[in-house]
Scaffold this motif. Structure first.
Motif, PDB file in Angstrom:
ATOM      1  N   ALA A 103      51.839  64.519  60.379  1.00 24.66           N
ATOM      2  CA  ALA A 103      52.223  63.123  60.554  1.00 24.66           C
ATOM      3  C   ALA A 103      53.274  62.735  59.530  1.00 24.66           C
ATOM      4  CB  ALA A 103      51.008  62.221  60.415  1.00 24.66           C
ATOM      5  N   LEU A 104      54.355  62.124  59.997  1.00 24.42           N
ATOM      6  CA  LEU A 104      55.371  61.550  59.120  1.00 24.42           C
ATOM      7  C   LEU A 104      55.100  60.046  59.054  1.00 24.42           C
ATOM      8  CD1 LEU A 104      58.526  63.424  60.437  1.00 24.42           C
ATOM      9  CD2 LEU A 104      56.997  64.088  58.572  1.00 24.42           C
ATOM     10  N   THR A 105      54.801  59.553  57.865  1.00 26.77           N
ATOM     11  CA  THR A 105      54.329  58.181  57.737  1.00 26.77           C
ATOM     12  C   THR A 105      55.308  57.302  56.964  1.00 26.77           C
ATOM     13  OG1 THR A 105      53.114  58.618  55.674  1.00 26.77           O
ATOM     14  CG2 THR A 105      51.956  59.030  57.747  1.00 26.77           C
ATOM     15  N   PRO A 107      55.428  52.645  55.992  1.00 27.40           N
ATOM     16  CA  PRO A 107      54.940  51.300  56.330  1.00 27.40           C
ATOM     17  C   PRO A 107      55.675  50.756  57.552  1.00 27.40           C
ATOM     18  CG  PRO A 107      55.360  51.485  53.970  1.00 27.40           C
ATOM     19  CD  PRO A 107      55.926  52.725  54.607  1.00 27.40           C
ATOM     20  N   LYS A 108      55.034  49.806  58.222  1.00 32.95           N
ATOM     21  CA  LYS A 108      55.628  49.256  59.441  1.00 32.95           C
ATOM     22  C   LYS A 108      57.024  48.699  59.208  1.00 32.95           C
ATOM     23  CE  LYS A 108      51.386  47.958  61.901  1.00 32.95           C
ATOM     24  NZ  LYS A 108      50.617  46.827  62.473  1.00 32.95           N
ATOM     25  N   ASP A 109      57.223  47.939  58.114  1.00 34.76           N
ATOM     26  CA  ASP A 109      58.535  47.326  57.903  1.00 34.76           C
ATOM     27  C   ASP A 109      59.613  48.372  57.678  1.00 34.76           C
ATOM     28  OD1 ASP A 109      57.457  48.060  55.465  1.00 34.76           O
ATOM     29  OD2 ASP A 109      58.289  46.355  54.363  1.00 34.76           O
ATOM     30  N   THR A 110      59.246  49.457  57.003  1.00 36.98           N
ATOM     31  CA  THR A 110      60.208  50.547  56.790  1.00 36.98           C
ATOM     32  C   THR A 110      60.561  51.212  58.113  1.00 36.98           C
ATOM     33  OG1 THR A 110      59.367  50.971  54.559  1.00 36.98           O
ATOM     34  CG2 THR A 110      60.597  52.751  55.625  1.00 36.98           C
ATOM     35  N   ALA A 111      59.550  51.468  58.947  1.00 35.76           N
ATOM     36  CA  ALA A 111      59.785  52.097  60.246  1.00 35.76           C
ATOM     37  C   ALA A 111      60.678  51.228  61.119  1.00 35.76           C
ATOM     38  CB  ALA A 111      58.453  52.375  60.934  1.00 35.76           C
ATOM     39  N   HIS A 147      53.433  51.497  66.707  1.00 36.41           N
ATOM     40  CA  HIS A 147      52.970  51.896  65.377  1.00 36.41           C
ATOM     41  C   HIS A 147      51.449  51.845  65.317  1.00 36.41           C
ATOM     42  CE1 HIS A 147      52.809  52.248  61.015  1.00 36.41           C
ATOM     43  NE2 HIS A 147      54.113  52.446  60.990  1.00 36.41           N
ATOM     44  N   ASP A 148      50.855  50.769  65.868  1.00 38.17           N
ATOM     45  CA  ASP A 148      49.392  50.633  65.868  1.00 38.17           C
ATOM     46  C   ASP A 148      48.744  51.709  66.744  1.00 38.17           C
ATOM     47  OD1 ASP A 148      49.489  48.483  64.159  1.00 38.17           O
ATOM     48  OD2 ASP A 148      49.400  46.976  65.763  1.00 38.17           O
ATOM     49  N   GLN A 149      49.361  51.999  67.896  1.00 38.42           N
ATOM     50  CA  GLN A 149      48.829  53.045  68.781  1.00 38.42           C
ATOM     51  C   GLN A 149      48.880  54.403  68.101  1.00 38.42           C
ATOM     52  OE1 GLN A 149      51.344  52.552  72.182  1.00 38.42           O
ATOM     53  NE2 GLN A 149      50.145  50.875  73.050  1.00 38.42           N
ATOM     54  N   LEU A 150      49.968  54.655  67.365  1.00 43.96           N
ATOM     55  CA  LEU A 150      50.081  55.915  66.636  1.00 43.96           C
ATOM     56  C   LEU A 150      49.003  56.013  65.563  1.00 43.96           C
ATOM     57  CD1 LEU A 150      51.558  58.535  65.886  1.00 43.96           C
ATOM     58  CD2 LEU A 150      53.096  57.150  64.464  1.00 43.96           C
ATOM     59  N   ASP A 151      48.795  54.945  64.813  1.00 43.84           N
ATOM     60  CA  ASP A 151      47.749  54.948  63.785  1.00 43.84           C
ATOM     61  C   ASP A 151      46.391  55.246  64.398  1.00 43.84           C
ATOM     62  OD1 ASP A 151      49.555  54.424  61.783  1.00 43.84           O
ATOM     63  OD2 ASP A 151      49.102  52.278  61.644  1.00 43.84           O
ATOM     64  N   ASP A 152      46.115  54.634  65.552  1.00 48.88           N
ATOM     65  CA  ASP A 152      44.831  54.842  66.219  1.00 48.88           C
ATOM     66  C   ASP A 152      44.687  56.289  66.686  1.00 48.88           C
ATOM     67  OD1 ASP A 152      42.336  53.727  67.469  1.00 48.88           O
ATOM     68  OD2 ASP A 152      43.347  54.384  69.298  1.00 48.88           O
ATOM     69  N   ASN A 157      42.622  61.826  66.053  1.00 48.46           N
ATOM     70  CA  ASN A 157      43.106  63.210  66.110  1.00 48.46           C
ATOM     71  C   ASN A 157      43.828  63.511  64.801  1.00 48.46           C
ATOM     72  OD1 ASN A 157      42.776  63.752  69.278  1.00 48.46           O
ATOM     73  ND2 ASN A 157      43.608  61.700  68.977  1.00 48.46           N
ATOM     74  N   PRO A 158      43.063  63.681  63.730  1.00 49.29           N
ATOM     75  CA  PRO A 158      43.678  63.793  62.396  1.00 49.29           C
ATOM     76  C   PRO A 158      44.672  64.944  62.302  1.00 49.29           C
ATOM     77  CG  PRO A 158      41.297  63.503  62.235  1.00 49.29           C
ATOM     78  CD  PRO A 158      41.604  63.776  63.679  1.00 49.29           C
ATOM     79  N   PRO A 159      45.840  64.688  61.727  1.00 47.03           N
ATOM     80  CA  PRO A 159      46.799  65.764  61.498  1.00 47.03           C
ATOM     81  C   PRO A 159      46.294  66.687  60.395  1.00 47.03           C
ATOM     82  CG  PRO A 159      47.540  63.766  60.423  1.00 47.03           C
ATOM     83  CD  PRO A 159      46.312  63.393  61.208  1.00 47.03           C
ATOM     84  N   VAL A 160      46.828  67.897  60.357  1.00 46.21           N
ATOM     85  CA  VAL A 160      46.443  68.812  59.283  1.00 46.21           C
ATOM     86  C   VAL A 160      47.048  68.365  57.962  1.00 46.21           C
ATOM     87  CG1 VAL A 160      46.094  70.782  60.795  1.00 46.21           C
ATOM     88  CG2 VAL A 160      48.365  70.369  59.836  1.00 46.21           C
ATOM     89  N   ALA A 161      48.094  67.542  58.028  1.00 42.52           N
ATOM     90  CA  ALA A 161      48.721  67.024  56.812  1.00 42.52           C
ATOM     91  C   ALA A 161      49.549  65.797  57.177  1.00 42.52           C
ATOM     92  CB  ALA A 161      49.612  68.082  56.164  1.00 42.52           C
ATOM     93  N   ALA A 162      49.815  64.973  56.165  1.00 39.01           N
ATOM     94  CA  ALA A 162      50.680  63.810  56.335  1.00 39.01           C
ATOM     95  C   ALA A 162      51.728  63.825  55.235  1.00 39.01           C
ATOM     96  CB  ALA A 162      49.869  62.519  56.283  1.00 39.01           C
ATOM     97  N   VAL A 163      52.953  63.495  55.608  1.00 39.58           N
ATOM     98  CA  VAL A 163      54.065  63.457  54.651  1.00 39.58           C
ATOM     99  C   VAL A 163      54.604  62.036  54.612  1.00 39.58           C
ATOM    100  CG1 VAL A 163      56.374  64.313  54.104  1.00 39.58           C
ATOM    101  CG2 VAL A 163      54.647  65.872  55.036  1.00 39.58           C
TER     102      VAL A 163
END
Length: 205
Positions: A103-105, A107-111, A147-152, A157-163
């Motif tokens: 997952a590439l993360t 904050p909402k305002d940044t996205a 963004h909310d759907q992606l978070d859900d 379905n947890p990613p193996v890692a988040a960046v």
């Protein structure tokens, strides 16, 4: 064992840029951008959704062919529901490959700002077309829902890692992503990922 690296993240967060940076340093790895495949089909502007469906079927076949040859695939694609990824998971499983979702993360305002910056590229037909579709469908409010759907989806379905991509330039994010990918090369059968998705009822984002 070949690997299907899935970079999941909000629109405009930098998935394709990071995917290209990775394949530039990893000979034989396929950068499988379904958006590019869509643009290879004539008439995509006139019948976008039909063409998008067709291009994703082609992209799955490309993934299967490359994985069967024992080579890695990087898939930069927003996924918020199982029906958007299950065909890729089956392709990986059928070709004895592992599937790793990263997952590439941000904050909402940044996205939102990053998508707006990408949309401002008037010389890019794809960005202009996608921006038009989003504006007709709710504009920023649609992006917030995505963004909310992606978070859900990522919670279920947890990613193996988040960046975390916030506050970093692409080279810094890539350095972290590369380190993360190199540490994740333990076999994780795509079959298990499919079963995990089905276990929660195949919920849609």
């Amino acid at each position: 064992m070949p690997t299907l690296f899935h970079l999941n993240g909000a629109p405009g967060i930098g998935k394709s840029t990071l995917a290209q940076m990775y394949v530039d340093q990893h000979s034989g790895t396929l950068h499988l951008d379904a958006d590019l495949v869509t643009r290879m089909i004539g008439g995509w502007q006139e019948d976008f959704w039909k063409t998008l469906h067709e291009s994703r079927a082609i992209a799955v076949a490309m993934a299967a062919t490359h994985l069967k040859a024992g080579k890695d695939v990087v898939l930069p694609q927003l996924v918020t529901s199982h029906d958007e990824i299950d065909d890729y998971l089956r392709a990986a499983n059928e070709n004895d490959a592992q599937y790793l979702q990263i997952a590439l993360t941000a904050p909402k305002d940044t996205a939102l700002k990053r998508f707006a910056n990408r949309a401002s590229d008037a010389g890019d037909d794809w960005n202009r077309h996608i921006t038009g579709i989003i504006e007709k469908s709710g504009g920023p409010q649609l992006l917030l829902r995505i963004h909310d759907q992606l978070d859900d989806y990522l919670r279920k379905n947890p990613p193996v890692a988040a960046v975390d991509t916030d506050g970093s330039d692409p080279s810094q994010v890539y350095a972290e992503l590369k380190t993360t990918l190199e540490a994740l090369r333990e076999p994780v059968r795509a079959e298990n990922c499919i079963h995990a998705g089905q276990a929660d009822g195949g919920s849609r984002g």
